[in-house]
Design a protein around this motif. Structure first.
Motif, mmCIF file in Angstrom:
data_model
loop_
_atom_site.group_PDB
_atom_site.id
_atom_site.type_symbol
_atom_site.label_atom_id
_atom_site.label_comp_id
_atom_site.label_asym_id
_atom_site.label_seq_id
_atom_site.Cartn_x
_atom_site.Cartn_y
_atom_site.Cartn_z
ATOM 1 N N ILE A 6 0.814 -1.210 0.000
ATOM 2 C CA ILE A 6 0.000 0.000 0.000
ATOM 3 C C ILE A 6 0.855 1.271 0.000
ATOM 4 C CG2 ILE A 6 -0.356 0.178 2.497
ATOM 5 C CD1 ILE A 6 -3.361 0.860 1.760
ATOM 6 N N ALA A 17 -2.386 6.296 2.079
ATOM 7 C CA ALA A 17 -2.880 4.954 2.403
ATOM 8 C C ALA A 17 -4.312 4.951 2.950
ATOM 9 C CB ALA A 17 -1.922 4.252 3.362
ATOM 10 N N ILE A 20 -6.645 5.212 0.066
ATOM 11 C CA ILE A 20 -6.691 3.961 -0.695
ATOM 12 C C ILE A 20 -7.617 2.964 0.003
ATOM 13 C CG2 ILE A 20 -5.343 1.967 -1.466
ATOM 14 C CD1 ILE A 20 -2.955 3.963 -1.805
ATOM 15 N N ARG A 21 -7.471 2.827 1.303
ATOM 16 C CA ARG A 21 -8.340 1.899 2.053
ATOM 17 C C ARG A 21 -9.807 2.342 1.960
ATOM 18 N NH1 ARG A 21 -3.610 1.664 5.349
ATOM 19 N NH2 ARG A 21 -4.314 3.366 6.669
ATOM 20 N N ARG A 40 -1.751 -5.964 2.191
ATOM 21 C CA ARG A 40 -2.358 -5.748 0.891
ATOM 22 C C ARG A 40 -1.260 -5.707 -0.178
ATOM 23 N NH1 ARG A 40 -5.653 -2.512 4.365
ATOM 24 N NH2 ARG A 40 -7.837 -2.507 3.746
ATOM 25 N N TYR A 42 -0.887 -4.874 -4.535
ATOM 26 C CA TYR A 42 -1.549 -4.283 -5.686
ATOM 27 C C TYR A 42 -0.727 -4.513 -6.940
ATOM 28 C CZ TYR A 42 -4.003 -1.849 -1.939
ATOM 29 O OH TYR A 42 -4.732 -1.562 -0.826
#
Length: 156
Positions: A6, A17, A20-21, A40, A42
């Protein structure tokens, strides 16, 4: 496909971050795959999508508008005119906000000019700015007119 954590995704896209969450939580960004430790991870598609979302937000599109734009990107049957219509709707709202800000600018300038001519340096309770603000007028334009009306005439 890189396995970005992340923090790396945040750095690559200029998004923090927690945002993003949040985007994952509301479904704008897919839920990330997890490593064995629960972190996480990506990939390139996430970078591309998050960059798109970020760019939309920089243009001031609302979350709902971004959601609609993301849906258009994902739908091969969608028409460019849908994106154009969303952008036109947003432009109309931006122009309305600009008009409101211009009215606010005029009102503040009138407040300052009125204070400069009527009470600059005097006691606070006699300040025309404080007086106008305490009237609770519902409109910036009304406040601006009120401040202008308190200016002494140039003739006397």
């Amino acid at each position: 496909m890189p396995n970005l954590k992340i923090g790396a995704l945040a750095e690559r896209t200029g998004t923090n971050a927690p945002t993003i969450r949040y985007y994952e939580e509301i479904g704008l960004l897919r839920s990330a795959d997890r490593q064995s430790g629960g972190q996480r991870v990506y990939g390139d598609a996430d970078v591309k999508r998050l960059s798109f979302i970020r760019r939309c937000r920089e243009f001031g599109f609302s979350i709902d508008q971004v959601r609609a734009l993301v849906a258009l990107v994902q739908d091969p049957q969608s028409s460019c005119m849908h994106a154009r219509d969303l952008a036109q709707e947003h432009l109309t709202a931006v122009r309305a906000k600009l008009a409101e800000l211009k009215a606010l600018e005029r009102s503040l300038a009138a407040f300052i000019a009125s204070c400069d001519t009527s009470c600059a340096g005097g006691p606070g309770p006699d300040c025309v700015i404080l007086d106008d603000l305490s009237k609770g007028c519902g409109s910036v334009n009304a406040v601006s007119k009120s401040a202008r009306s308190k200016r002494p005439s140039r003739s006397g």
